[in-house]
Write a protein that holds these residues in place. Structure first.
Motif, mmCIF file in Angstrom:
data_model
loop_
_atom_site.group_PDB
_atom_site.id
_atom_site.type_symbol
_atom_site.label_atom_id
_atom_site.label_comp_id
_atom_site.label_asym_id
_atom_site.label_seq_id
_atom_site.Cartn_x
_atom_site.Cartn_y
_atom_site.Cartn_z
ATOM 1 N N GLY A 30 0.810 -1.209 0.000
ATOM 2 C CA GLY A 30 0.000 0.000 0.000
ATOM 3 C C GLY A 30 0.843 1.259 0.000
ATOM 4 N N ARG A 33 -1.414 7.915 2.214
ATOM 5 C CA ARG A 33 -1.932 9.128 1.569
ATOM 6 C C ARG A 33 -2.636 9.986 2.607
ATOM 7 N N THR A 36 -7.711 11.280 1.439
ATOM 8 C CA THR A 36 -8.520 10.232 0.822
ATOM 9 C C THR A 36 -7.671 9.416 -0.138
ATOM 10 N N CYS A 37 -8.136 8.213 -0.402
ATOM 11 C CA CYS A 37 -7.489 7.367 -1.411
ATOM 12 C C CYS A 37 -7.917 7.856 -2.789
ATOM 13 N N GLU A 41 -8.331 2.809 -5.681
ATOM 14 C CA GLU A 41 -7.744 2.346 -4.430
ATOM 15 C C GLU A 41 -8.813 2.254 -3.356
ATOM 16 N N TYR A 42 -8.522 1.483 -2.307
ATOM 17 C CA TYR A 42 -9.418 1.385 -1.162
ATOM 18 C C TYR A 42 -8.620 1.572 0.126
ATOM 19 N N LEU A 43 -9.319 1.943 1.183
ATOM 20 C CA LEU A 43 -8.692 2.134 2.489
ATOM 21 C C LEU A 43 -8.451 0.774 3.126
ATOM 22 N N CYS A 55 -3.626 3.198 1.551
ATOM 23 C CA CYS A 55 -4.474 2.852 0.417
ATOM 24 C C CYS A 55 -3.817 1.764 -0.419
ATOM 25 N N LYS A 56 -4.634 0.804 -0.869
ATOM 26 C CA LYS A 56 -4.155 -0.277 -1.723
ATOM 27 C C LYS A 56 -4.989 -0.320 -2.987
#
Length: 65
Positions: A30, A33, A36-37, A41-43, A55-56
């Motif tokens: 990941g 950040r 926000t991503c 990407e997601y948290l 974020c990934k």
């Protein structure tokens, strides 16, 4: 006085909730950040909760041969 405030903020961020730090985030693929991503990407977790997110990518990276 300003340095004291910065130290307090840093200690608060590192001890709050589910803060793992950037090393665990980067090792897991990941990126840390602020805010926000980005799209795609997601948290996954927090680097420093609640401000810095880990974020990934939504889809796994593919390699072309």
């Amino acid at each position: 006085m300003g340095i004291l405030v910065l130290v307090f903020i840093f200690v608060s961020l590192t001890q709050h909730g589910d803060a793992h730090g950037p090393d665990i985030c980067n090792h897991g693929g990941g990126l840390c950040r602020v805010g926000t991503c980005i799209s795609g990407e997601y948290l996954a977790q927090y680097c420093f909760e609640p401000i810095i997110l880990c974020c990934k990518n939504l889809s796994p990276a593919t390699t072309e041969s």
